[in-house]
Design an enzyme around this catalytic site. Structure first.
Site, PDB file in Angstrom:
ATOM      1  CG  HIS A 308      -2.070   0.901   1.117  1.00 46.40           C
ATOM      2  ND1 HIS A 308      -1.988   2.237   1.384  1.00 46.40           N
ATOM      3  CD2 HIS A 308      -3.332   0.666   0.709  1.00 46.40           C
ATOM      4  CE1 HIS A 308      -3.169   2.791   1.171  1.00 46.40           C
ATOM      5  NE2 HIS A 308      -4.009   1.861   0.760  1.00 46.40           N
ATOM      6  CG  ASP A 366      -8.278  -4.470  -2.696  1.00 41.80           C
ATOM      7  OD1 ASP A 366      -7.510  -3.513  -2.788  1.00 41.80           O
ATOM      8  OD2 ASP A 366      -9.519  -4.373  -2.802  1.00 41.80           O
TER       9      ASP A 366
HETATM   10  C1  SDX Z   1      -6.192  -0.010  -2.873  1.00 38.40           C
HETATM   11  O1  SDX Z   1      -4.493   4.527  -2.064  1.00 38.40           O
HETATM   12  C2  SDX Z   1      -5.403   3.905  -1.440  1.00 38.40           C
HETATM   13  O2  SDX Z   1      -5.808   4.279  -0.335  1.00 38.40           O
HETATM   14  C3  SDX Z   1      -5.956   2.696  -2.158  1.00 38.40           C
HETATM   15  C4  SDX Z   1      -6.953   1.845  -1.396  1.00 38.40           C
HETATM   16  C5  SDX Z   1      -8.247   2.583  -1.131  1.00 38.40           C
HETATM   17  O3  SDX Z   1      -8.966   2.203  -0.206  1.00 38.40           O
HETATM   18  O4  SDX Z   1      -8.582   3.489  -1.940  1.00 38.40           O
HETATM   19  O5  SDX Z   1      -6.411   1.433  -0.172  1.00 38.40           O
HETATM   20  C6  SDX Z   1      -7.354   0.608  -2.198  1.00 38.40           C
HETATM   21  O6  SDX Z   1      -5.921   0.331  -3.995  1.00 38.40           O
HETATM   22  C7  SDX Z   1      -5.346  -0.990  -2.129  1.00 38.40           C
HETATM   23  C8  SDX Z   1      -4.107  -1.477  -2.947  1.00 38.40           C
HETATM   24  C9  SDX Z   1      -4.595  -2.590  -3.868  1.00 38.40           C
HETATM   25  N1  SDX Z   1      -3.546  -2.949  -4.859  1.00 38.40           N
HETATM   26  C10 SDX Z   1      -2.908  -4.115  -4.778  1.00 38.40           C
HETATM   27  O7  SDX Z   1      -3.082  -4.941  -3.870  1.00 38.40           O
HETATM   28  C11 SDX Z   1      -1.981  -4.399  -5.943  1.00 38.40           C
HETATM   29  C12 SDX Z   1      -0.628  -4.894  -5.422  1.00 38.40           C
HETATM   30  N2  SDX Z   1       0.054  -3.819  -4.736  1.00 38.40           N
HETATM   31  C13 SDX Z   1       1.008  -3.018  -5.466  1.00 38.40           C
HETATM   32  O8  SDX Z   1       0.679  -2.792  -6.801  1.00 38.40           O
HETATM   33  C14 SDX Z   1       1.488  -1.798  -4.693  1.00 38.40           C
HETATM   34  O9  SDX Z   1       1.767  -2.214  -3.415  1.00 38.40           O
HETATM   35  C15 SDX Z   1       0.612  -0.572  -4.621  1.00 38.40           C
HETATM   36  C16 SDX Z   1       0.209  -0.093  -5.975  1.00 38.40           C
HETATM   37  C17 SDX Z   1      -0.610  -0.857  -3.808  1.00 38.40           C
HETATM   38  C18 SDX Z   1       1.408   0.537  -3.946  1.00 38.40           C
HETATM   39  O10 SDX Z   1       2.472   0.811  -4.773  1.00 38.40           O
HETATM   40  P1  SDX Z   1       3.504   2.011  -4.427  1.00 38.40           P
HETATM   41  O11 SDX Z   1       3.149   2.717  -3.188  1.00 38.40           O
HETATM   42  O12 SDX Z   1       3.674   2.829  -5.648  1.00 38.40           O
HETATM   43  O13 SDX Z   1       4.804   1.219  -4.055  1.00 38.40           O
HETATM   44  P2  SDX Z   1       5.887   0.809  -5.081  1.00 38.40           P
HETATM   45  O14 SDX Z   1       5.235   0.288  -6.304  1.00 38.40           O
HETATM   46  O15 SDX Z   1       6.829   1.947  -5.213  1.00 38.40           O
HETATM   47  O16 SDX Z   1       6.539  -0.418  -4.323  1.00 38.40           O
HETATM   48  C19 SDX Z   1       7.571  -0.202  -3.399  1.00 38.40           C
HETATM   49  C20 SDX Z   1       8.441  -1.454  -3.533  1.00 38.40           C
HETATM   50  C21 SDX Z   1       8.829  -1.770  -4.982  1.00 38.40           C
HETATM   51  O17 SDX Z   1      10.052  -2.446  -4.942  1.00 38.40           O
HETATM   52  P3  SDX Z   1      11.416  -1.581  -5.263  1.00 38.40           P
HETATM   53  O18 SDX Z   1      11.222  -0.948  -6.637  1.00 38.40           O
HETATM   54  O19 SDX Z   1      11.505  -0.542  -4.161  1.00 38.40           O
HETATM   55  O20 SDX Z   1      12.505  -2.617  -5.221  1.00 38.40           O
HETATM   56  O21 SDX Z   1       7.687  -2.602  -3.094  1.00 38.40           O
HETATM   57  C22 SDX Z   1       7.506  -3.504  -4.178  1.00 38.40           C
HETATM   58  C23 SDX Z   1       7.783  -2.730  -5.445  1.00 38.40           C
HETATM   59  O22 SDX Z   1       8.249  -3.597  -6.472  1.00 38.40           O
HETATM   60  N3  SDX Z   1       6.114  -3.936  -4.110  1.00 38.40           N
HETATM   61  C24 SDX Z   1       5.704  -5.200  -4.288  1.00 38.40           C
HETATM   62  C25 SDX Z   1       4.308  -5.155  -4.086  1.00 38.40           C
HETATM   63  N4  SDX Z   1       3.922  -3.902  -3.825  1.00 38.40           N
HETATM   64  C26 SDX Z   1       5.045  -3.161  -3.851  1.00 38.40           C
HETATM   65  N5  SDX Z   1       6.365  -6.352  -4.584  1.00 38.40           N
HETATM   66  C27 SDX Z   1       5.621  -7.452  -4.698  1.00 38.40           C
HETATM   67  N6  SDX Z   1       4.274  -7.517  -4.514  1.00 38.40           N
HETATM   68  C28 SDX Z   1       3.597  -6.387  -4.205  1.00 38.40           C
HETATM   69  N7  SDX Z   1       2.256  -6.434  -4.030  1.00 38.40           N
END
Ligand code: SDX
Length: 431
Positions: A308, A366
């Site tokens: 998140h 989720d």
């Molecule tokens: C919702 O914003 C809100 O409030 C949203 C929400 C709401 O109520 O409105 O809470 C609802 O959207 C919840 C999130 C649902 N999405 C998912 O579950 C999809 C999987 N999650 C990821 O796509 C991700 O965690 C996000 C999109 C939710 C957040 O992404 P960020 O904040 O942009 O973080 P990032 O992509 O910069 O990740 C930071 C690091 C990265 O690694 P590095 O580049 O630093 O090496 O963490 C890794 C990412 O690759 N990472 C993951 C991961 N999520 C982040 N690695 C593996 N699996 C994951 N799920």
């Protein structure tokens, strides 16, 4: 606007600029950069808005470190346990918990707006039966502005209020119609003798051929899911609604924009993607393979339902959702549901893995919601529409707050331009 007793000084080259700082009631201080370009001729740069406050708000507060979510100051776990969705709608819209009389009046108003204009049924007939219900909802909600002409004027507070109640009341009807249309069953009209969540379940699962009895435990679980998804600060879809509303677009168009944004798998589409991922994993012995993929920089796969932007601790909604999942599956006699088994073992394996622990990736809202919805009988394609109907009150509350801000202006970000500088046209024969 909060008071600004502090100042931040920005110095670069021969430039020195003092910027006002504001202290919130909770959360980090902010630096007001709205005059920065005028004073120093530079922009700030923050593509994902990871360090940018786009507005001030009094509706919802998230503490990502503590894993805390407050709606008008009330913790989400207390609201999920003691309140119910329409009362949370009232709280989000008007800022205070209602008296018994206020709540009854509000619930009666919503109940009497649940039917949609009969001619809107024709919209559905224009879609393919296998259209994703989110495609249908984006279309039909946007088209509400073609019908409800008496609630389009955003400058009229009464019309804003009617549009707000209409959307809270009609989104479940539209979502249920999208579902019924996709399975070739007749639309089921709302019933005024049922509460909000029970009404939604009967519009989805009743058929004209026989009576339908809503299971009160499933209705309570549905109400809890709606409560947990109602609002969440300036997430992507809420920011979309605010930006659309800042141009003066009508309320139905703004909410349709929010639905479109929510559809993405990184946002509201994650509940569908998460359940599909759990099913693809299939058995606990395949969990290490998927965890390795999630950690592999070369592999675009991410663990759906994990991570998140704000929560660097457990999403408090996930905790409540996990408890609800156990209750619903226990009631339905499917407590040994293989998907729930995989979910629990995946969660344990990920949380024990340094990659997820170091990056503070925890289950989010989720991760468990899809398991409950599938156990209730919903197809995965209905998971995000249910998220959308719940979040409608959050979008509307934030939209109303934005319109009520005397300093509100159209949102228009700038950019860091890296393209070609000016060059003259070249005739095709000279290229
Ligand atoms: C919702 O914003 C809100 O409030 C949203 C929400 C709401 O109520 O409105 O809470 C609802 O959207 C919840 C999130 C649902 N999405 C998912 O579950 C999809 C999987 N999650 C990821 O796509 C991700 O965690 C996000 C999109 C939710 C957040 O992404 P960020 O904040 O942009 O973080 P990032 O992509 O910069 O990740 C930071 C690091 C990265 O690694 P590095 O580049 O630093 O090496 O963490 C890794 C990412 O690759 N990472 C993951 C991961 N999520 C982040 N690695 C593996 N699996 C994951 N799920």
């Amino acid at each position: 606007m909060a008071d600004n007793k502090k100042t931040a000084t920005l110095e670069f080259g021969d430039t020195r600029v003092d910027l006002p700082m504001y202290s919130p009631t909770a959360g980090p201080d902010v630096i007001d950069i709205s005059k920065l370009y005028a004073q120093a001729g530079v922009f700030t740069y923050d593509p994902g808005f990871t360090s940018t406050a786009s507005c001030d708000s009094t509706i919802t507060y998230i503490d990502g470190i503590k894993g805390e979510l407050l709606h008008r100051g009330y913790p989400i776990d207390q609201l999920a346990e003691k309140s119910h969705y329409l009362e949370v709608c009232y709280l989000l819209l008007y800022g205070e918990l209602p008296s018994a009389a206020q709540l009854e009046a509000f619930e009666n108003r919503v109940t009497r707006h649940t039917m949609v204009h009969e001619q809107m049924h024709n919209f559905f007939r224009g879609f393919r039966r296998d259209a994703h219900p989110m495609a249908t909802m984006v279309g039909v909600v946007g088209a509400m502005s073609a019908f409800y002409h008496d609630s389009l004027d955003i400058n009229d507070p009464d019309q804003r209020e009617v549009a707000s109640v209409r959307m809270i009341a009609k989104l479940p009807t539209i979502a249920a119609m999208a579902y019924k249309y996709s399975i070739g069953q007749p639309f089921i009209y709302p019933r005024n003798d049922l509460d909000y969540s029970a009404n939604f379940l009967q519009m989805c699962f009743a058929v004209p051929a026989e009576d339908y009895e809503v299971n009160p435990i499933l209705s309570r679980a549905m109400d809890r899911i709606l409560t947990l998804h109602a609002d969440h600060e300036q997430n992507a879809s809420t920011s979309t609604v605010r930006l659309a509303g800042s141009s003066g677009a009508n309320p139905f168009a703004c909410i349709a924009a929010g639905i479109a944004c929510l559809w993405g798998p990184s946002h509201g589409g994650a509940n569908q993607a998460c359940l599909e991922m759990l099913k693809e994993i299939g058995t606990p012995d395949r969990i290490p393979e998927f965890i390795a993929r999630a950690k592999d920089k070369e592999d675009p796969f991410r663990l759906m339902g994990f991570g998140h932007r704000v929560y660097k601790n457990f999403d408090p909604r996930a905790k409540v959702m996990k408890q609800s999942a156990d209750e619903v599956l226990d009631l339905l006699g499917v407590e040994d549901n293989p998907v729930l088994q995989v979910a629990k073992e995946l969660e344990a394996a990920a949380l024990a893995d340094p990659y997820f622990a170091d990056k503070k990736l925890f289950p989010n809202v989720d991760f468990y919601s899809g398991i409950i919805l599938e156990a209730m009988g919903f197809p995965t394609s209905m998971f995000t529409p249910i998220f959308a109907l719940s979040r409608t009150v959050g979008w509307i509350s934030q939209w109303k707050e934005m319109l009520g801000d005397p300093g509100q202006k159209i949102g228009r970000p700038r950019q860091l331009y890296l393209g070609e500088t000016m060059r003259n046209y070249v005739d095709v024969e000279d290229r």
